[in-house]
Design an enzyme around this catalytic site. Structure first.
Site, PDB file in Angstrom:
ATOM      1  N   CYS A 159       0.833  -1.205   0.000  1.00 13.53           N
ATOM      2  CA  CYS A 159       0.000   0.000   0.000  1.00 13.53           C
ATOM      3  C   CYS A 159       0.874   1.264   0.000  1.00 13.53           C
ATOM      4  CB  CYS A 159      -0.984  -0.036   1.156  1.00 13.53           C
ATOM      5  SG  CYS A 159      -2.122  -1.415   1.061  1.00 13.53           S
TER       6      CYS A 159
ATOM      7  N   HIS B   1      -3.505  -6.077   0.889  1.00  5.92           N
ATOM      8  CA  HIS B   1      -2.984  -6.778   2.060  1.00  5.92           C
ATOM      9  C   HIS B   1      -2.854  -8.258   1.747  1.00  5.92           C
ATOM     10  CE1 HIS B   1      -3.431  -3.204   4.475  1.00  5.92           C
ATOM     11  NE2 HIS B   1      -4.652  -3.074   4.025  1.00  5.92           N
TER      12      HIS B   1
ATOM     13  N   GLU C 254      -0.436 -12.096   2.510  1.00  2.86           N
ATOM     14  CA  GLU C 254       0.163 -12.753   3.672  1.00  2.86           C
ATOM     15  C   GLU C 254       1.666 -12.859   3.481  1.00  2.86           C
ATOM     16  OE1 GLU C 254       1.148 -16.245   4.183  1.00  2.86           O
ATOM     17  OE2 GLU C 254       0.999 -16.891   2.143  1.00  2.86           O
TER      18      GLU C 254
END
Length: 246
Positions: free
Chosen positions: A79, A202, A204
C-alpha cells in the site's frame, strides 16, 4: 535466524510484526539507520505515505533506504510502501513527497478512491500458481489503495484487478443504465522487479520470507506473495492481516 525489518515510522508496522511473530519469524521495528544492518529484508508497511515520508526525511533515512535497495536486499512495500518504492507517483498531496524509488513504476496514490470505497477482490494469478503451487486465486483487501498505472519493461506484473469507470449508457427502449463494456479495464496491483516486491493490497507474509531466503542465498525468486504455496507449513500458518486505515 532470519530477521525481517519493518519500517516503523508510521502506519501498520505493529500488524506486520505480529504477523511475522505468528509464523515464527523475528521482526525488528526499524526507526534508525543503523538498524538496517541487522536485518535480511525490509517491509515498508501501509500507512499515510506523506506522513511516513516526512518522518523518514526528518530522521535522515532516505539515503540509507535507497542504499538498502541498491544493494539488492529484499524489500516489500504494501500500500503506502508501494508508493514509497516507486520511481514516480501521481495524485499526491500538495507539495508532493520524497520517494525511496528503485521500482520502475508510476503509482497513483488513492487510485480507488476514499476510505468508503475500500473493497476486497479475488485476484486471478494462474502463472504464479504454476510456479509456486497452490490456488490460482488470492483474496486481496484494498483499503484506500494505490495502483500502478505504468510499469517499465523490467517489471514483472504479478496481479491485476478489474475496475469500472463511471461511464454508462442508456438503453433506447428504457431509461435503465447499462455498463459500457469499454468502461472496464485492468489495473496493476502487484509487481516484482529484482529484489523489490510491491503490492497495493494486504497479502500474507510466507512468500516474502521465501524471497528473503532465496535472495540471501543468491538465487532468483519468482512471484512470492500468493497464499497457499507448496509449503504445507505455510498453508497451515496463513495469516490474514486485519483491515486497518491506510
Amino acid at each position: 535466524m532470519t530477521v525481517v525489518g519493518v519500517l516503523a515510522l508510521q502506519g501498520s508496522f505493529n500488524e506486520h510484526i505480529a504477523a511475522l511473530r505468528r509464523i515464527d519469524v523475528k521482526g525488528l521495528e526499524i526507526r534508525k539507520v543503523e538498524q538496517l544492518d541487522c536485518v535480511s529484508g525490509l517491509i515498508v508497511p501501509g500507512g499515510e505515505s506523506t506522513a511516513m515520508a516526512k518522518l523518514a526525511e526528518y530522521h535522515n533515512m532516505f539515503p540509507a533506504l535507497r542504499e538498502f535497495v541498491k544493494m539488492g536486499r529484499p524489500v516489500w512495500g504494501t500500500c503506502a510502501g508501494l508508493i514509497f518504492l516507486a520511481n514516480k507517483s501521481v495524485g499526491q498531496k500538495e507539495g508532493g513527497q520524497e520517494l525511496v524509488g528503485g521500482l520502475d513504476c508510476m503509482v497513483h496514490r488513492n487510485f480507488f478512491g476514499s476510505q468508503i470505497q475500500s473493497f476486497e477482490a479475488d485476484l486471478f494469478v494462474p502463472e504464479l500458481a504454476a510456479k509456486e503451487g497452490g490456488s490460482s486465486n488470492f483474496r486481496g483487501v484494498f483499503i484506500r489503495a494505490p495502483a500502478i498505472v505504468e510499469a517499465g519493461p523490467e517489471v514483472e506484473v504479478l496481479a491485476e484487478v478489474v475496475v469500472q469507470s463511471n461511464k454508462s449508457t442508456k438503453s433506447s427502449s428504457n431509461s435503465a443504465k447499462q455498463t459500457d463494456p469499454e468502461s472496464e479495464k485492468k489495473v496493476i496491483v502487484a509487481v516484482k522487479q529484482g529484489n523489490l516486491l510491491a503490492t497495493a493490497f494486504h497479502p500474507e507474509h510466507s512468500y516474502f520470507l521465501k524471497m528473503v531466503d532465496e535472495l540471501s542465498e543468491g538465487t532468483t525468486a519468482s512471484g512470492i506473495f500468493i497464499a497457499g504455496g507448496d509449503s504445507t507449513a505455510a498453508q497451515e500458518q496463513k495469516i490474514d492481516l486485519p483491515v486497518f486505515v491506510l
